[in-house]
Design a protein around this motif. Structure first.
Motif, mmCIF file in Angstrom:
data_model
loop_
_atom_site.group_PDB
_atom_site.id
_atom_site.type_symbol
_atom_site.label_atom_id
_atom_site.label_comp_id
_atom_site.label_asym_id
_atom_site.label_seq_id
_atom_site.Cartn_x
_atom_site.Cartn_y
_atom_site.Cartn_z
ATOM 1 N N ILE A 1 0.844 -1.211 0.000
ATOM 2 C CA ILE A 1 0.000 0.000 0.000
ATOM 3 C C ILE A 1 0.873 1.252 0.000
ATOM 4 N N LEU A 2 1.899 1.251 0.877
ATOM 5 C CA LEU A 2 2.727 2.456 1.010
ATOM 6 C C LEU A 2 3.476 2.772 -0.284
ATOM 7 N N SER A 3 4.076 1.730 -0.903
ATOM 8 C CA SER A 3 4.840 2.056 -2.111
ATOM 9 C C SER A 3 3.905 2.402 -3.274
ATOM 10 N N TYR A 4 2.741 1.777 -3.314
ATOM 11 C CA TYR A 4 1.741 2.099 -4.336
ATOM 12 C C TYR A 4 1.326 3.571 -4.197
ATOM 13 N N CYS A 5 0.991 3.978 -2.987
ATOM 14 C CA CYS A 5 0.520 5.343 -2.762
ATOM 15 C C CYS A 5 1.625 6.362 -3.030
ATOM 16 N N GLU A 6 2.848 5.998 -2.659
ATOM 17 C CA GLU A 6 3.949 6.927 -2.916
ATOM 18 C C GLU A 6 4.139 7.103 -4.422
ATOM 19 N N TYR A 7 4.057 5.982 -5.147
ATOM 20 C CA TYR A 7 4.258 6.026 -6.598
ATOM 21 C C TYR A 7 3.244 6.932 -7.274
ATOM 22 N N TYR A 8 1.984 6.796 -6.890
ATOM 23 C CA TYR A 8 0.929 7.608 -7.519
ATOM 24 C C TYR A 8 0.632 8.877 -6.729
ATOM 25 N N LYS A 9 1.456 9.191 -5.725
ATOM 26 C CA LYS A 9 1.230 10.345 -4.853
ATOM 27 C C LYS A 9 -0.202 10.372 -4.325
ATOM 28 N N VAL A 10 -0.648 9.229 -3.872
ATOM 29 C CA VAL A 10 -1.991 9.120 -3.324
ATOM 30 C C VAL A 10 -1.929 9.446 -1.837
ATOM 31 N N SER A 11 -2.772 10.383 -1.409
ATOM 32 C CA SER A 11 -2.751 10.736 0.010
ATOM 33 C C SER A 11 -3.962 10.174 0.736
ATOM 34 N N THR A 12 -5.063 9.946 0.019
ATOM 35 C CA THR A 12 -6.260 9.431 0.679
ATOM 36 C C THR A 12 -6.778 8.185 -0.039
ATOM 37 N N ILE A 13 -7.061 7.154 0.762
ATOM 38 C CA ILE A 13 -7.737 5.976 0.215
ATOM 39 C C ILE A 13 -9.009 5.738 1.033
ATOM 40 N N SER A 14 -9.914 4.956 0.455
ATOM 41 C CA SER A 14 -11.139 4.653 1.193
ATOM 42 C C SER A 14 -10.880 3.453 2.104
ATOM 43 N N THR B 1 -12.044 0.690 1.880
ATOM 44 C CA THR B 1 -11.943 -0.541 1.104
ATOM 45 C C THR B 1 -10.746 -0.514 0.156
ATOM 46 N N GLY B 2 -9.907 0.469 0.307
ATOM 47 C CA GLY B 2 -8.660 0.482 -0.454
ATOM 48 C C GLY B 2 -8.751 1.069 -1.850
ATOM 49 N N THR B 3 -9.820 1.807 -2.156
ATOM 50 C CA THR B 3 -9.843 2.493 -3.450
ATOM 51 C C THR B 3 -9.205 3.875 -3.295
ATOM 52 N N ILE B 4 -8.700 4.379 -4.423
ATOM 53 C CA ILE B 4 -7.986 5.650 -4.380
ATOM 54 C C ILE B 4 -8.992 6.794 -4.314
ATOM 55 N N VAL B 5 -8.777 7.718 -3.372
ATOM 56 C CA VAL B 5 -9.680 8.861 -3.247
ATOM 57 C C VAL B 5 -9.021 10.135 -3.763
ATOM 58 N N TYR B 6 -7.754 10.322 -3.424
ATOM 59 C CA TYR B 6 -7.113 11.575 -3.843
ATOM 60 C C TYR B 6 -5.661 11.328 -4.227
ATOM 61 N N SER B 7 -5.297 11.880 -5.373
ATOM 62 C CA SER B 7 -3.892 11.836 -5.775
ATOM 63 C C SER B 7 -3.439 13.245 -6.110
ATOM 64 N N GLN B 8 -2.175 13.517 -5.813
ATOM 65 C CA GLN B 8 -1.633 14.851 -6.095
ATOM 66 C C GLN B 8 -1.451 15.074 -7.595
ATOM 67 N N PHE B 9 -1.378 13.989 -8.357
ATOM 68 C CA PHE B 9 -1.255 14.157 -9.810
ATOM 69 C C PHE B 9 -2.611 14.539 -10.374
ATOM 70 N N GLU B 10 -2.695 15.767 -10.883
ATOM 71 C CA GLU B 10 -3.979 16.273 -11.339
ATOM 72 C C GLU B 10 -4.473 15.515 -12.574
ATOM 73 N N GLU B 11 -3.517 15.140 -13.428
ATOM 74 C CA GLU B 11 -3.879 14.533 -14.707
ATOM 75 C C GLU B 11 -4.260 13.058 -14.552
ATOM 76 N N LEU B 12 -3.891 12.509 -13.394
ATOM 77 C CA LEU B 12 -4.067 11.073 -13.213
ATOM 78 C C LEU B 12 -5.563 10.691 -13.202
ATOM 79 N N LYS B 13 -5.906 9.697 -14.028
ATOM 80 C CA LYS B 13 -7.300 9.216 -14.010
ATOM 81 C C LYS B 13 -7.366 8.072 -13.014
ATOM 82 N N ILE B 14 -7.997 8.391 -11.877
ATOM 83 C CA ILE B 14 -7.953 7.466 -10.754
ATOM 84 C C ILE B 14 -8.594 6.121 -11.073
ATOM 85 N N ASP B 15 -9.664 6.143 -11.861
ATOM 86 C CA ASP B 15 -10.356 4.871 -12.108
ATOM 87 C C ASP B 15 -9.623 3.969 -13.102
ATOM 88 N N THR B 16 -8.540 4.469 -13.696
ATOM 89 C CA THR B 16 -7.789 3.590 -14.604
ATOM 90 C C THR B 16 -6.625 2.904 -13.886
#
Lengths: 195, 212
Positions: A36-49, A51-66
């Protein structure tokens, strides 16, 4: 952006089933948390739900559902069930102290993942304010996270509001280095004065 | 809130600046929004032209033009706000400078009153008085200053000690020669006037050839 490469253990089927042996279970939980930690660091994810889905990433262009799901591996046709997911997240929060509920009373608001510690974030933020000669002036949250022309370092761009609040409240205010200003008519923080 | 012993205070000025900055942020966000609408209207106009709907394309372009003029207006407002924020922040710094100057002035003033000329005169007079008193007392007690003779003896002793310590160096110095220099001839007293006469007589002789 290239897709995150999961470690080999992510393709190991027993990882997806809660292990009965206590020692093995601890190792299993540790493995999941490090994924989880390395995944979140890679995508600059700061918030997850929860159930482990991505809620917020610092990358603006990133399409979270992909993004590839964390708790699922379609190639080996395995997924973690919700109960075990909650065990893993509890382990991350309480054992490793690498995550925290945004609001403990409302767990559905999500979980902040600390692949970088709050103290480290506080240092980055403080250094930016100090080096740009803005100590002692009031700064808006927008200015600190979104504005293109405030000269923000890459690491602070688009910072999660909830994460920023934790950094301010848990670190800088406790150190006596910051005071917050509320946005009128809301319970949101609108600005901060860092000294 | 308020539990920390040294949380920085938010002043009224801070609040004013904060509000203006928020206004500025809103303007920036507004600009972003308008920019995206302009982009979209541009695309829509292009599509309308492709379909041959000139009127529709014109409508989009007109609307786009309107939005663009709004954007220039927001830039002016943004400029105003930024200027105002800048001015206030600068004034706050000036206020600090003035405060520093007044404080400095106060201290200097205080120091100056402590050092008035009359006061210093009085202190010096007092000192002189005290000195006289001390002399008087020592005279009465017979332990006054050394007499001239004694002072002379002290000087002599000093000279002696000096020679003992630095004596070798003074011996090494060569004596100044005191024999008279006798080799120099006396200044001739009578020959010189004759020579000058010869020089004068030679001059006209030398001058003659030029005249001829």
């Amino acid at each position: 952006m290239e897709t995150f490469e999961f470690p080999k253990i992510h393709s190991f089927p027993p990882l997806y089933t809660k292990q009965p042996n206590a020692t093995v279970l601890q190792q299993q939980l540790d493995s999941w948390c490090s994924i989880i930690l390395s995944y979140c660091e890679y995508y600059k994810v700061s918030t997850i739900s929860t159930t482990g889905t991505i809620v917020y990433s610092q990358f603006e262009e990133l399409k979270i559902d992909t993004l590839p799901p964390i708790f699922e591996n379609k190639q080996i046709n395995r997924a973690v069930d919700d109960e075990f997911k909650s065990d893993i997240i509890k382990h991350l929060i309480h054992k490793l102290n690498k995550a925290e509920y945004i609001n403990t009373k409302i767990p559905d608001q999500g979980i902040l993942v600390y692949w970088k510690s709050l103290a480290d974030w506080a240092t980055i933020l403080y250094d930016f304010v100090e080096n740009s000669g803005q100590l002692g002036t009031v700064l808006t949250i927008y200015e600190l996270t979104k504005s293109e022309d405030s000269g923000l370092p890459e690491s602070l761009k688009n910072l999660d509001y909830n994460l920023l609040v934790k950094v301010l409240k848990n670190i800088l205010i406790k150190q006596g280095k910051a005071q917050i200003l509320m946005q009128e008519g809301t319970d949101q923080i609108g600005g901060v004065k860092i000294v | 809130m308020g539990q920390g012993p040294s949380t920085p205070k938010i002043t009224a000025q801070d609040r004013a600046i904060f509000q203006m900055k928020q206004q500025r942020d809103k303007l920036k966000q507004y600009q972003k929004r308008i920019n995206t609408t302009i982009q979209r209207q541009n695309d829509l106009a292009k599509e309308a032209i492709k379909k041959g709907e000139t009127d529709r394309a014109k409508f989009y372009l007109r609307s786009k033009k309107h939005q663009q003029s709004v954007i220039t207006k927001t830039y002016d407002q943004l400029d105003n706000l930024e200027n105002l924020i800048g001015t206030i922040e600068f004034k706050l710094i000036e206020k600090d400078v003035i405060y520093g100057l007044t404080e400095g002035n106060k201290v200097l003033n205080k120091l100056n009153t402590e050092m008035s000329v009359d006061k210093i005169d009085k202190i010096l007079d007092d000192l002189e008085d005290h000195k006289l008193r001390v002399d008087e007392v020592s005279d009465l007690l017979g332990a006054g200053n050394l007499s001239n003779n004694e002072e002379f003896e002290v000087d002599e002793e000093l000279e002696k000690l000096n020679q003992e310590i630095n004596g070798k160096e003074s011996i090494n110095l060569p004596d100044a020669p005191n024999d008279k220099i006798q080799t120099l001839p006396d200044v001739p007293s009578k020959i010189e006037p004759e020579k000058s006469e010869v020089d004068e007589s030679q001059e006209p002789e030398g001058a003659n050839p030029i005249a001829a």
